[in-house]
Design a protein around this motif. Structure first.
Motif, short mmCIF file in Angstrom:
data_model
loop_
_atom_site.label_atom_id
_atom_site.label_comp_id
_atom_site.label_asym_id
_atom_site.label_seq_id
_atom_site.Cartn_x
_atom_site.Cartn_y
_atom_site.Cartn_z
N ILE A 117 0.93 -1.22 0.00
CA ILE A 117 -0.02 0.10 0.27
C ILE A 117 0.88 1.19 -0.04
CG2 ILE A 117 -1.59 1.17 1.35
CD1 ILE A 117 -2.91 -1.39 2.26
N GLU A 118 2.03 1.31 0.75
CA GLU A 118 2.77 2.19 0.99
C GLU A 118 3.48 2.44 -0.39
OE1 GLU A 118 4.40 5.80 2.54
OE2 GLU A 118 2.58 4.45 3.64
N CYS B 248 2.44 1.72 -3.33
CA CYS B 248 1.37 2.13 -4.44
C CYS B 248 1.11 3.66 -4.04
CB CYS B 248 0.00 1.21 -4.28
SG CYS B 248 -1.16 1.69 -5.73
N ARG B 249 1.01 4.12 -2.87
CA ARG B 249 0.66 5.50 -2.58
C ARG B 249 2.02 6.38 -3.31
NH1 ARG B 249 1.56 7.14 2.11
NH2 ARG B 249 0.29 8.89 2.03
N ARG B 250 3.22 6.01 -2.95
CA ARG B 250 4.26 6.69 -3.58
C ARG B 250 4.13 6.58 -5.06
NH1 ARG B 250 7.52 4.06 0.71
NH2 ARG B 250 8.31 2.91 -0.89
N ILE C 276 1.69 6.62 -6.91
CA ILE C 276 0.53 7.48 -7.24
C ILE C 276 0.95 8.90 -7.23
CG2 ILE C 276 -1.82 8.53 -6.70
CD1 ILE C 276 -2.59 5.75 -5.69
N LEU C 277 1.58 9.30 -6.21
CA LEU C 277 2.09 10.95 -5.99
C LEU C 277 3.22 11.13 -7.29
CD1 LEU C 277 2.30 11.23 -2.21
CD2 LEU C 277 0.53 11.94 -3.71
N GLN D 40 -2.00 6.66 -13.55
CA GLN D 40 -2.29 6.88 -11.97
C GLN D 40 -3.84 6.61 -11.76
OE1 GLN D 40 -3.46 11.25 -11.11
NE2 GLN D 40 -1.87 11.22 -9.37
N VAL E 55 -4.86 4.10 -8.52
CA VAL E 55 -5.70 4.36 -7.54
C VAL E 55 -6.54 3.13 -7.34
CG1 VAL E 55 -7.94 5.87 -7.03
CG2 VAL E 55 -5.49 6.67 -7.91
N LEU F 63 -5.06 0.48 -5.36
CA LEU F 63 -4.72 0.79 -3.79
C LEU F 63 -5.96 0.66 -3.08
CD1 LEU F 63 -3.13 2.37 -1.69
CD2 LEU F 63 -4.12 4.73 -2.52
N ARG G 60 -6.27 -2.00 0.09
CA ARG G 60 -6.88 -1.53 1.48
C ARG G 60 -8.08 -2.52 1.85
NH1 ARG G 60 -6.60 5.12 1.30
NH2 ARG G 60 -4.35 5.28 1.76
#
Length: 439
Positions: A78-79, A81-83, A85-86, A95, A99, A102, A106
Motif C-alpha cells: 500500500i505504501e 502504491c501511494r508513492r 500515485i504521487l 495513475q 488508485v 490501492l 486496502r
C-alpha cells in the motif's frame, strides 16, 4: 505471380502488431563506450509502478493483488502504491489504475484485520435481538462507532426490534438497551416541549454514553435533542429530523426537529401507536383545527356502522372492516389518536381515505345488502320519509334507546321519545303482573 504479390501486400497490411519480431540491439559506433545497463526502478520512481502490477496488461489478473500472505506485506504494498500515485502524472491512465489498485489493497487489508469468521446468526445483547445481515451491497453506518459498514468484507447485525445496526466487533460495546422494550413496557410520549434542564444537570456529559461534551465543541460538541431536551455527543446525536409529538399536540406544529438517535428510534416505533387522547391533553385543539372535527364525525359514524357488519354474513365474507386494518383503533373508539394520524390529518391524506371508506360502508348498508337495510329505522314522530340509519347526517339518535329520528322532528318534539315511553310502560305492566301473582 500477380496473385502472390496481392496476397503478400494483404498480409503485410493486416499483420498483428503484437507479433513483431524483437528489434536487434544497436551496436555502438567505433570509439563509443557500450551503453550502461538500465538500473532497476526504485519504489518511488514512476516506472516502479511496473513492479506493482500496473503494466498495461488489462486482461490478466493483476499479480500480487490479493496474494499478499500477511498484513505487513500488504501495508508495504500500500505504501509503495501511494508513492507511485504521487509520482505519476496527474489524471493519467496509469495513475487511475494505481488508485484502483490501492483501493483493492486496502480492502484486502481490512478483510485480514476483520476476518469473516463463522459467527452465530442471532445475538441477544441488552434486550436487543440482533440478526446477522446477508446483504452485501447495501451501504450502512454503524450506530455504535459511526463508521461505514462495508457489507462485502465485514459482518454486521441489525436488531429486529429497534433496527439498531452495528459491526460484529461493536456488539460487545453496545451499552444502550433496546428501545422496543421501552415501547412495550411504557408506551407514552414526552408531552412537554423541549424540557431543557441544562448541561450542568448532566455533569457536562452525554446523556447516553456519558462522554464529555460542551457547547464550545471541545472535546465534543453538545447537541440538544428537541424531544427529550437533553444534550448528546456527536456519536449519539446525528442531527436526525423527526416530528416532535409535544409540538404537534400543543402548537399543531409538524416541522421536523433535530433529535438524538435513541429518540429517533423511539419515535419511529411509536408513530403508529394510538396513545394520544386529544380531548384530555388539548381539548381546545378541536376549536381551531376543522379537519379534526371532520375526522371525529367520520369515526363516530364508522362505530355506528360496526354493529351492522358484525351481524351481516355478506359483510363478514367481504371483510369490509379490514379496510381499516392499518388503523384498528378507528373501529374501537373515537378518542385515541396516533402521531401518524395527526401527520396525515395535517397533510390532508387521512380525510380523503377515511371519506372513501365511509362511503363504501354506507353503500353496503343502504344499497347493496337487504339484510342491513332491514335494520333501518322509521321516524316515529312524523312517520314519513325514507328508512333512516344512525349514521345519516340529517338524523338524531336517542341516547337511552338508540332509536333514530329526523333531526328536525326530534328537536321540535316537546314530548319524550315514543320508544322510551313504550319501554317504560312495558316495564310497569310487567311489574304489576309480578306483584299480582305474589298476592
Amino acid at each position: 505471380m500477380a496473385y502472390d504479390e496481392r496476397l503478400a501486400r494483404f498480409r503485410q497490411a493486416h499483420q498483428n502488431p503484437f507479433d513483431k519480431a524483437p528489434e536487434p540491439a544497436e551496436s555502438p559506433a567505433p570509439g563509443e563506450p557500450p551503453p550502461a545497463p538500465r538500473p532497476d526502478p526504485s519504489p518511488g520512481d514512476p516506472e516502479g509502478a511496473l513492479d506493482l502490477g500496473l503494466a498495461e496488461d488489462h486482461f490478466s489478473r493483476p499479480v500480487g493483488l490479493l496474494l499478499a500472505p500477511d498484513v505487513p506485506q500488504l501495508r508495504q504494498a500500500i505504501e509503495e502504491c501511494r508513492r507511485a500515485i504521487l509520482a505519476l502524472p496527474e489524471h493519467s491512465e496509469r495513475q487511475k489504475d494505481a488508485v484502483v489498485r490501492l483501493i483493492h489493497l486496502r480492502l484486502k487489508l481490512q478483510e485480514l484485520q476483520d476476518p469473516d469468521e463463522d459467527e452465530p446468526n442471532i445475538r441477544v445483547v441488552l434486550e436487543h435481538r440482533f440478526y446477522k445481515e446477508k446483504s452485501k451491497s447495501v451501504k450502512q453506518t454503524c450506530d455504535k462507532c459511526s463508521a461505514i459498514i462495508w457489507g462485502l468484507i465485514q459482518t454486521w447485525y441489525t436488531c429486529t426490534g429497534c433496527y439498531y445496526r452495528c459491526h460484529s466487533k461493536c456488539l460487545p460495546l453496545v451499552s444502550k438497551a433496546c428501545v422496543r422494550a421501552k415501547v412495550s413496557h411504557q408506551a407514552e410520549y414526552q408531552l412537554s416541549i423541549c424540557p431543557e434542564s441544562g448541561l450542568d444537570s448532566q455533569d457536562y456529559r452525554c446523556a447516553e454514553c456519558r462522554a464529555p461534551v460542551s457547547l464550545r465543541g471541545v472535546p465534543s460538541e453538545a447537541r440538544q435533542c428537541d424531544y427529550t431536551g437533553l444534550y448528546y455527543c456527536s456519536g449519539c446525536h446525528w442531527n436526525d429530523l423527526a416530528v416532535v409529538p409535544a409540538r404537534a399536540i400543543h402548537n399543531w406544529d409538524f416541522q421536523p426537529r433535530k433529535v438524538s438517535r435513541c429518540s429517533m428510534r423511539y419515535l419511529a416505533l411509536m408513530v403508529s401507536r394510538p396513545v394520544l387522547r386529544l380531548r384530555e391533553i388539548n381539548p381546545l385543539l378541536f376549536n381551531y383545527v376543522e379537519e379534526l372535527v371532520e375526522i371525529r364525525k367520520l369515526r363516530q359514524d364508522i362505530l355506528l356502522m360496526k354493529p351492522y357488519f358484525i351481524t351481516c354474513k355478506e359483510a363478514m365474507e367481504a371483510r369490509l372492516l379490514l379496510q381499516l386494518q392499518d388503523r384498528q383503533h378507528f373501529v374501537e373508539n373515537d378518542e385515541m389518536y396516533s402521531l401518524q394520524d395527526l401527520i396525515d390529518i395535517e397533510a390532508g391524506r387521512l380525510s380523503c381515505s377515511l371519506t372513501e371508506i365511509h362511503t363504501l360502508f354506507a353503500k353496503h348498508i343502504k344499497l347493496d345488502c337487504e339484510r342491513c337495510q332491514a335494520k333501518g329505522f322509521v321516524c316515529e314522530l312524523c312517520k314519513e320519509g325514507d328508512v333512516l340509519f344512525p349514521f345519516d347526517s340529517h338524523t338524531s339518535v336517542c341516547t337511552d334507546c338508540s332509536a333514530v329520528f329526523h333531526r328536525d322532528c326530534y328537536y321540535d318534539n316537546s314530548t319524550t321519545c315514543p320508544k322510551c315511553a313504550r319501554l317504560s310502560l312495558r316495564k310497569q305492566s310487567l311489574f304489576q303482573e309480578g306483584t299480582e301473582v305474589e298476592v
